[in-house]
Structure formats: structure tokens, C-alpha cells
Design an enzyme around this catalytic site. Structure first.
Site, PDB file in Angstrom:
ATOM      1  CE  LYS A  11      -2.354  -0.967   3.791  1.00  0.00           C
ATOM      2  NZ  LYS A  11      -1.881  -2.305   4.170  1.00  0.00           N
ATOM      3  NE  ARG A  19      -5.069  -1.240   9.261  1.00  0.00           N
ATOM      4  CZ  ARG A  19      -3.914  -0.660   8.985  1.00  0.00           C
ATOM      5  NH1 ARG A  19      -3.871   0.412   8.256  1.00  0.00           N
ATOM      6  NH2 ARG A  19      -2.796  -1.188   9.404  1.00  0.00           N
ATOM      7  NE  ARG A  45       1.319  -4.759  11.235  1.00  0.00           N
ATOM      8  CZ  ARG A  45       2.332  -4.676  10.378  1.00  0.00           C
ATOM      9  NH1 ARG A  45       3.445  -5.358  10.587  1.00  0.00           N
ATOM     10  NH2 ARG A  45       2.240  -3.915   9.332  1.00  0.00           N
ATOM     11  NE  ARG A  71       6.817  -3.427   6.391  1.00  0.00           N
ATOM     12  CZ  ARG A  71       5.524  -3.123   6.253  1.00  0.00           C
ATOM     13  NH1 ARG A  71       5.097  -2.591   5.128  1.00  0.00           N
ATOM     14  NH2 ARG A  71       4.660  -3.378   7.196  1.00  0.00           N
ATOM     15  NE  ARG A 130       6.034  -0.778  10.027  1.00  0.00           N
ATOM     16  CZ  ARG A 130       4.918  -0.614   9.325  1.00  0.00           C
ATOM     17  NH1 ARG A 130       4.955  -0.036   8.149  1.00  0.00           N
ATOM     18  NH2 ARG A 130       3.760  -1.033   9.786  1.00  0.00           N
TER      19      ARG A 130
END
Ligand code: AMP
Length: 189
Positions: free
Chosen positions: A13, A88, A144, A127, A133
Site C-alpha cells: 500500500k 480499517r 496484524r 521488511r 519496524r
């Protein structure tokens, strides 16, 4: 152009949001970025956001919508916007719908980036190694994805019923070809 971009975590995204916002000359508004900025600033909101993000859950709808609503009233959204990561869930989608209807500025389209779960896991782990992160640990990634299934996946029928859903294969090639597919899918809009 008033767009929403949604899809599971790891669908790409952020990458597509940057490109689409340049293409249509509208700001890309990411609620995830807003919460990460608050964490960096060390505000009370940031403290709460860090706790929620690190467990893979969602921030309260009223707080999140408040941020978005305030952001949408700024001058740079006059010609449109691209929302990345908001709404969301259907509560947020209804709040957004009512807000936009009151301004007589309904959404033009909702791009849905489709990516199979095995590919999402692979990307999110990559990632995690590259960006570090704090919500990209294996446990949080699973949480998630679960939050996505429980809360966010319902946006698909929600926007389909409204004739706004534009599905795009987010795993059909590199970021450039996904971007081309997004533009092609938006052509009739
Ligand atoms: P993202 O960068 O979009 O993956 O967002 C990172 C995290 O911020 C999410 O896992 C949530 O904890 C929080 N967040 C982002 N957008 C929202 C939203 N629309 N509603 C609630 N929480 C959100």
C-alpha cells in the site's frame, strides 16, 4: 480524485500510495504514518499508539477518525486525496462515508490490493530485516494479519456493494507493474 487504498499488511500500500499520489497530484494520507510520527514525538497519543501497534491491534476508531477528519479539512485536500490504511473496519468506513457525504465529496474508487498470505509473510519478514519496524516481529506480523482478517477484510463487501471496489493483483509482478495495473483498473473511474 478521492481514493482509498486498502489491502492486507505487506500488500504494498505504501509504495503504491506514493506513486498514485504523484500521478493524481493529491496528498497520500497514511494513518499508520500519523501514528508513527506521534510515537517519534513522544506524545500521549504516541505512547498509546506504540502499545497498540506493537501488539498488532487497531487504535480506537474515534481517535483515528478524528485525525483523518482534521487532515481532510486542510487546503491540500481541496482537489482530492488518497487514504492509505484508513478505513480499517466498517465503523471507520461509515464515519468516512458520512463525513464525505456532508461535504458532497464522495469517494471515486477504493483500490483493493490482493496478495496471497504466503507472499505477505515473506514480504513482511523481509521488511522487518530491512527497516526494523517494531511492529514487524514474527508474532506481531501474525497478529496484524489476524486483525486484518477480523476487521479489515469486511471492507471488501462493504465497498463492493457501493460499486466502488477496484481489485488489483498486488502480487502480479514488481512495484512498477502493480502500479500500471492500478492505473489500468482505475481507467473507467
Ligand atoms: P500501517 O502502517 O497502515 O500498517 O499501520 C500501522 C499500525 O497503525 C496498525 O497496525 C494499527 O495499529 C495502526 N493503525 C493504522 N491505521 C489505522 C486505522 N485506520 N485504525 C486503527 N489503527 C490504525
Amino acid at each position: 480524485m478521492r481514493l482509498v487504498l486498502f489491502g492486507p499488511p505487506g500488500a504494498g500500500k505504501g509504495t503504491q500510495a506514493t506513486r498514485l499520489s504523484e500521478k493524481f497530484s493529491v496528498p497520500a494520507l497514511s494513518t499508520g504514518d500519523m501514528f508513527r510520527a506521534a510515537v517519534k514525538e513522544g506524545t500521549e497519543l504516541g505512547r498509546q499508539a506504540k502499545q497498540v501497534m506493537d501488539t498488532g491491534g487497531l487504535m480506537p476508531d474515534s481517535i483515528t477518525f478524528g485525525l483523518v477528519q482534521e487532515r481532510l479539512t486542510r487546503a491540500d485536500c481541496g482537489d482530492g486525496f488518497l487514504l492509505d490504511g484508513f478505513p480499517r473496519n466498517t465503523v471507520q468506513a461509515e464515519l468516512l462515508e458520512a463525513h464525505l457525504a456532508a461535504q458532497d465529496t464522495p469517494l471515486d474508487a477504493v483500490l483493493f490490493l490482493e496478495v496471497p498470505e504466503a507472499e505477505l509473510l515473506r514480504r513482511l519478514k523481509g521488511r522487518a530485516e530491512q527497516e526494523g519496524r517494531s511492529d514487524d516481529t514474527e508474532e506481531t506480523i501474525r497478529a496484524r494479519l489476524q486483525t486484518y482478517e477480523q476487521e479489515t477484510a469486511s471492507l471488501r463487501p462493504f465497498y463492493d456493494q457501493r460499486g466502488l471496489l477496484v481489485p488489483v493483483d498486488g502480487a502480479g509482478g514488481d512495484a512498477d507493474s502493480v502500479f500500471t495495473a492500478c492505473l489500468a483498473a482505475l481507467q473507467p473511474v
